[in-house]
Motif scaffolding. Sequence first.
Motif, PDB file in Angstrom:
ATOM      1  N   GLY A  10     -31.445 -21.663 -20.172  1.00  0.00           N
ATOM      2  CA  GLY A  10     -31.819 -21.412 -21.560  1.00  0.00           C
ATOM      3  C   GLY A  10     -32.481 -22.594 -22.263  1.00  0.00           C
ATOM      4  O   GLY A  10     -32.226 -23.142 -23.645  1.00  0.00           O
ATOM      5  N   GLY A  14     -34.502 -23.714 -28.600  1.00  0.00           N
ATOM      6  CA  GLY A  14     -33.268 -23.686 -29.319  1.00  0.00           C
ATOM      7  C   GLY A  14     -32.345 -24.903 -28.836  1.00  0.00           C
ATOM      8  O   GLY A  14     -32.913 -25.946 -28.727  1.00  0.00           O
ATOM      9  N   VAL A  61     -29.512 -15.881 -16.160  1.00  0.00           N
ATOM     10  CA  VAL A  61     -28.332 -16.625 -15.696  1.00  0.00           C
ATOM     11  C   VAL A  61     -27.306 -15.544 -15.481  1.00  0.00           C
ATOM     12  O   VAL A  61     -26.177 -15.635 -14.755  1.00  0.00           O
ATOM     13  CB  VAL A  61     -27.706 -17.469 -16.911  1.00  0.00           C
ATOM     14  CG1 VAL A  61     -28.565 -18.475 -17.168  1.00  0.00           C
ATOM     15  CG2 VAL A  61     -27.632 -16.537 -18.292  1.00  0.00           C
ATOM     16  N   ASN A  87     -26.284 -23.811 -20.541  1.00  0.00           N
ATOM     17  CA  ASN A  87     -26.602 -23.459 -21.984  1.00  0.00           C
ATOM     18  C   ASN A  87     -26.649 -22.274 -22.392  1.00  0.00           C
ATOM     19  O   ASN A  87     -26.485 -21.488 -23.550  1.00  0.00           O
ATOM     20  CB  ASN A  87     -27.610 -24.536 -22.405  1.00  0.00           C
ATOM     21  CG  ASN A  87     -28.235 -24.006 -23.879  1.00  0.00           C
ATOM     22  OD1 ASN A  87     -27.456 -24.411 -24.669  1.00  0.00           O
ATOM     23  ND2 ASN A  87     -29.371 -23.502 -24.003  1.00  0.00           N
ATOM     24  N   GLY A  89     -27.260 -18.390 -23.564  1.00  0.00           N
ATOM     25  CA  GLY A  89     -25.997 -17.467 -23.935  1.00  0.00           C
ATOM     26  C   GLY A  89     -26.801 -16.592 -25.298  1.00  0.00           C
ATOM     27  O   GLY A  89     -27.693 -16.852 -25.622  1.00  0.00           O
ATOM     28  N   ALA A 138     -21.827 -24.234 -22.490  1.00  0.00           N
ATOM     29  CA  ALA A 138     -22.153 -24.098 -23.509  1.00  0.00           C
ATOM     30  C   ALA A 138     -20.928 -23.152 -24.258  1.00  0.00           C
ATOM     31  O   ALA A 138     -20.944 -21.926 -24.072  1.00  0.00           O
ATOM     32  CB  ALA A 138     -23.417 -23.343 -24.268  1.00  0.00           C
ATOM     33  N   TYR A 153     -18.377 -12.086 -29.115  1.00  0.00           N
ATOM     34  CA  TYR A 153     -18.967 -13.333 -29.038  1.00  0.00           C
ATOM     35  C   TYR A 153     -17.829 -14.162 -28.863  1.00  0.00           C
ATOM     36  O   TYR A 153     -17.576 -15.049 -27.877  1.00  0.00           O
ATOM     37  CB  TYR A 153     -19.903 -13.918 -29.921  1.00  0.00           C
ATOM     38  CG  TYR A 153     -20.401 -14.962 -30.098  1.00  0.00           C
ATOM     39  CD1 TYR A 153     -21.683 -15.397 -28.987  1.00  0.00           C
ATOM     40  CD2 TYR A 153     -20.217 -16.001 -30.848  1.00  0.00           C
ATOM     41  CE1 TYR A 153     -22.061 -16.620 -28.931  1.00  0.00           C
ATOM     42  CE2 TYR A 153     -20.537 -17.146 -30.692  1.00  0.00           C
ATOM     43  CZ  TYR A 153     -21.686 -17.558 -29.776  1.00  0.00           C
ATOM     44  OH  TYR A 153     -22.515 -18.707 -29.619  1.00  0.00           O
ATOM     45  N   PRO A 183     -20.931 -26.048 -30.595  1.00  0.00           N
ATOM     46  CA  PRO A 183     -21.474 -26.270 -31.739  1.00  0.00           C
ATOM     47  C   PRO A 183     -20.860 -25.539 -32.856  1.00  0.00           C
ATOM     48  O   PRO A 183     -20.137 -24.411 -32.515  1.00  0.00           O
ATOM     49  CB  PRO A 183     -23.052 -25.964 -31.362  1.00  0.00           C
ATOM     50  CG  PRO A 183     -22.924 -25.779 -29.750  1.00  0.00           C
ATOM     51  CD  PRO A 183     -21.763 -25.573 -29.333  1.00  0.00           C
ATOM     52  N   GLY A 184     -21.364 -25.804 -33.882  1.00  0.00           N
ATOM     53  CA  GLY A 184     -20.940 -24.948 -35.110  1.00  0.00           C
ATOM     54  C   GLY A 184     -21.996 -23.987 -35.534  1.00  0.00           C
ATOM     55  O   GLY A 184     -22.029 -22.971 -35.030  1.00  0.00           O
ATOM     56  N   ALA A 186     -26.064 -23.859 -36.268  1.00  0.00           N
ATOM     57  CA  ALA A 186     -27.359 -24.530 -35.924  1.00  0.00           C
ATOM     58  C   ALA A 186     -28.263 -23.339 -36.282  1.00  0.00           C
ATOM     59  O   ALA A 186     -28.322 -22.177 -35.529  1.00  0.00           O
ATOM     60  CB  ALA A 186     -27.398 -25.026 -34.587  1.00  0.00           C
ATOM     61  N   ARG A 193     -30.980 -14.249 -36.004  1.00  0.00           N
ATOM     62  CA  ARG A 193     -30.347 -12.780 -35.863  1.00  0.00           C
ATOM     63  C   ARG A 193     -29.088 -12.677 -36.251  1.00  0.00           C
ATOM     64  O   ARG A 193     -28.763 -11.519 -36.749  1.00  0.00           O
ATOM     65  CB  ARG A 193     -30.301 -12.813 -34.311  1.00  0.00           C
ATOM     66  CG  ARG A 193     -31.738 -12.791 -33.550  1.00  0.00           C
ATOM     67  CD  ARG A 193     -31.913 -12.466 -32.068  1.00  0.00           C
ATOM     68  NE  ARG A 193     -31.055 -13.286 -31.284  1.00  0.00           N
ATOM     69  CZ  ARG A 193     -31.544 -14.470 -30.583  1.00  0.00           C
ATOM     70  NH1 ARG A 193     -32.928 -14.687 -30.751  1.00  0.00           N
ATOM     71  NH2 ARG A 193     -30.744 -15.006 -29.985  1.00  0.00           N
TER      72      ARG A 193
HETATM   73  N1  LIG Z   1     -26.957 -21.611 -32.779  1.00  0.00           N
HETATM   74  C1  LIG Z   1     -25.731 -21.920 -32.815  1.00  0.00           C
HETATM   75  O1  LIG Z   1     -25.047 -22.220 -33.949  1.00  0.00           O
HETATM   76  C2  LIG Z   1     -24.671 -21.990 -31.867  1.00  0.00           C
HETATM   77  C3  LIG Z   1     -23.345 -22.302 -32.121  1.00  0.00           C
HETATM   78  C4  LIG Z   1     -22.364 -22.294 -31.198  1.00  0.00           C
HETATM   79  C5  LIG Z   1     -22.701 -22.210 -29.893  1.00  0.00           C
HETATM   80  N2  LIG Z   1     -23.983 -21.754 -29.514  1.00  0.00           N
HETATM   81  C6  LIG Z   1     -24.254 -21.504 -28.036  1.00  0.00           C
HETATM   82  O2  LIG Z   1     -25.350 -22.507 -27.545  1.00  0.00           O
HETATM   83  C7  LIG Z   1     -26.139 -22.013 -26.751  1.00  0.00           C
HETATM   84  C8  LIG Z   1     -27.739 -21.780 -26.999  1.00  0.00           C
HETATM   85  O3  LIG Z   1     -27.776 -21.113 -28.473  1.00  0.00           O
HETATM   86  P1  LIG Z   1     -29.049 -21.186 -29.078  1.00  0.00           P
HETATM   87  O4  LIG Z   1     -28.570 -21.147 -30.637  1.00  0.00           O
HETATM   88  O5  LIG Z   1     -30.106 -22.396 -28.740  1.00  0.00           O
HETATM   89  O6  LIG Z   1     -29.651 -19.857 -28.815  1.00  0.00           O
HETATM   90  P2  LIG Z   1     -31.278 -19.115 -28.692  1.00  0.00           P
HETATM   91  O7  LIG Z   1     -31.231 -17.592 -28.623  1.00  0.00           O
HETATM   92  O8  LIG Z   1     -31.986 -19.968 -30.083  1.00  0.00           O
HETATM   93  O9  LIG Z   1     -31.731 -19.631 -27.566  1.00  0.00           O
HETATM   94  C9  LIG Z   1     -31.110 -19.425 -26.354  1.00  0.00           C
HETATM   95  C10 LIG Z   1     -32.241 -19.422 -25.199  1.00  0.00           C
HETATM   96  O10 LIG Z   1     -31.845 -18.957 -24.087  1.00  0.00           O
HETATM   97  C11 LIG Z   1     -32.727 -18.020 -23.166  1.00  0.00           C
HETATM   98  N3  LIG Z   1     -32.148 -17.036 -22.781  1.00  0.00           N
HETATM   99  C12 LIG Z   1     -31.450 -15.856 -23.361  1.00  0.00           C
HETATM  100  N4  LIG Z   1     -30.828 -15.125 -22.476  1.00  0.00           N
HETATM  101  C13 LIG Z   1     -30.854 -15.511 -21.308  1.00  0.00           C
HETATM  102  C14 LIG Z   1     -30.579 -15.227 -19.702  1.00  0.00           C
HETATM  103  N5  LIG Z   1     -29.940 -13.994 -19.695  1.00  0.00           N
HETATM  104  N6  LIG Z   1     -30.963 -16.045 -18.941  1.00  0.00           N
HETATM  105  C15 LIG Z   1     -31.596 -17.196 -19.046  1.00  0.00           C
HETATM  106  N7  LIG Z   1     -32.004 -17.600 -20.404  1.00  0.00           N
HETATM  107  C16 LIG Z   1     -31.605 -16.689 -21.531  1.00  0.00           C
HETATM  108  C17 LIG Z   1     -33.485 -17.399 -24.516  1.00  0.00           C
HETATM  109  O11 LIG Z   1     -34.752 -16.910 -24.063  1.00  0.00           O
HETATM  110  C18 LIG Z   1     -33.606 -18.898 -25.274  1.00  0.00           C
HETATM  111  O12 LIG Z   1     -34.767 -19.823 -24.940  1.00  0.00           O
HETATM  112  C19 LIG Z   1     -25.733 -20.390 -26.400  1.00  0.00           C
HETATM  113  O13 LIG Z   1     -24.614 -20.327 -25.474  1.00  0.00           O
HETATM  114  C20 LIG Z   1     -24.787 -20.211 -27.911  1.00  0.00           C
HETATM  115  O14 LIG Z   1     -23.885 -19.132 -27.640  1.00  0.00           O
HETATM  116  C21 LIG Z   1     -24.838 -21.725 -30.481  1.00  0.00           C
END
Ligand SMILES: NC(=O)c1ccc[n+]([C@@H]2O[C@H](COP(=O)([O-])OP(=O)(O)OC[C@H]3O[C@@H](n4cnc5c(N)ncnc54)[C@H](O)[C@@H]3O)[C@@H](O)[C@H]2O)c1
Length: 257
Positions: A10, A14, A61, A87, A89, A138, A153, A183-184, A186, A193
């Motif tokens: 991923g 992001g 993944v 990463n 998710g 992650a 989640y 993370p908190g 971001a 979404r």
């Molecule tokens: N954004 C936040 O506030 C936050 C907070 C806590 C944890 N997280 C965790 O951090 C990680 C990244 O989050 P983010 O905010 O960058 O998400 P995001 O949705 O902005 O980006 C996720 C990336 O993963 C890719 N992806 C999605 N499903 C996939 C799959 N099945 N196989 C391969 N790639 C895939 C997407 O195309 C995208 O490029 C996640 O595991 C999320 O749960 C995010």
Amino acid sequence: MVHKVAVVTGGASGLGKGIAERLGKDGFKLVISDVNQKFLDDTQKEFINKGYEVITLKGDVSIQKDQQLLAQTALNNFGRLDVWVNNAGIESVVPFSDITQEQLEKVFAIDVFSVVYGIQAAAEIMKTQDGIGKIINACSIAGHESYEMLATYSAAKHAVRSLTVAAAKEYAKHNIRVNSYCPGVAATSMWDRVDAAMAKEYGWQPGEALQKFSAGILCGRTEEPADVGNIVSFLASSDSDYITGQSILVDGGMVFR
Ligand SMILES: NC(=O)c1ccc[n+]([C@@H]2O[C@H](COP(=O)([O-])OP(=O)(O)OC[C@H]3O[C@@H](n4cnc5c(N)ncnc54)[C@H](O)[C@@H]3O)[C@@H](O)[C@H]2O)c1
């Protein structure tokens, strides 16, 4: 000097892109995977222009053989594998009564099964190598605290924390460390979404959920991909060689454990 090799799933947008960028700056050769080919192409171009050595592979993944192929691709192209970042998710924002079997299966496949497959694929290679391998997952504040509308989640991220401990225990004898970053809030496309789904459910304005969730952050701002890049850089480095099985909060001061 041996150039170390890092895989980031991923990693084309992001937080994953922020992590990959930081590891590139740290001197790692990068293998970035994602389901989105356009994100991969754009990120690869951008990173090559910045001077990072990077290859990409489209993959999902939640599919075990895609994760195995990703690990083999790193090995075939760069000759070793030092750091693996699970990463990728997805989120899921629904009232408890609306949770469906399909949604549960999808979130657990992408957020939890992926971590099992990623750890297995990375460890298989790392245990044959010299040195200390680093597997970094992650997790989330939702891996320490559970939130309304985020039941699936939160359960998935609690599972990631559990897998982190179990894998750290099993793979310690192979000199593999397994840790997670939590993370908190971001403002990535994931939070766009989350914000839209909460606005729909509660009748809030666009941006209101993000504002409410981030209002109490002690550091006074939402999280940037670079904040996550910093902790992953540490967990990928030899400075964290004496840390394993931990899920470390990097949330600006939201959840305290
Ligand atoms: N954004 C936040 O506030 C936050 C907070 C806590 C944890 N997280 C965790 O951090 C990680 C990244 O989050 P983010 O905010 O960058 O998400 P995001 O949705 O902005 O980006 C996720 C990336 O993963 C890719 N992806 C999605 N499903 C996939 C799959 N099945 N196989 C391969 N790639 C895939 C997407 O195309 C995208 O490029 C996640 O595991 C999320 O749960 C995010």
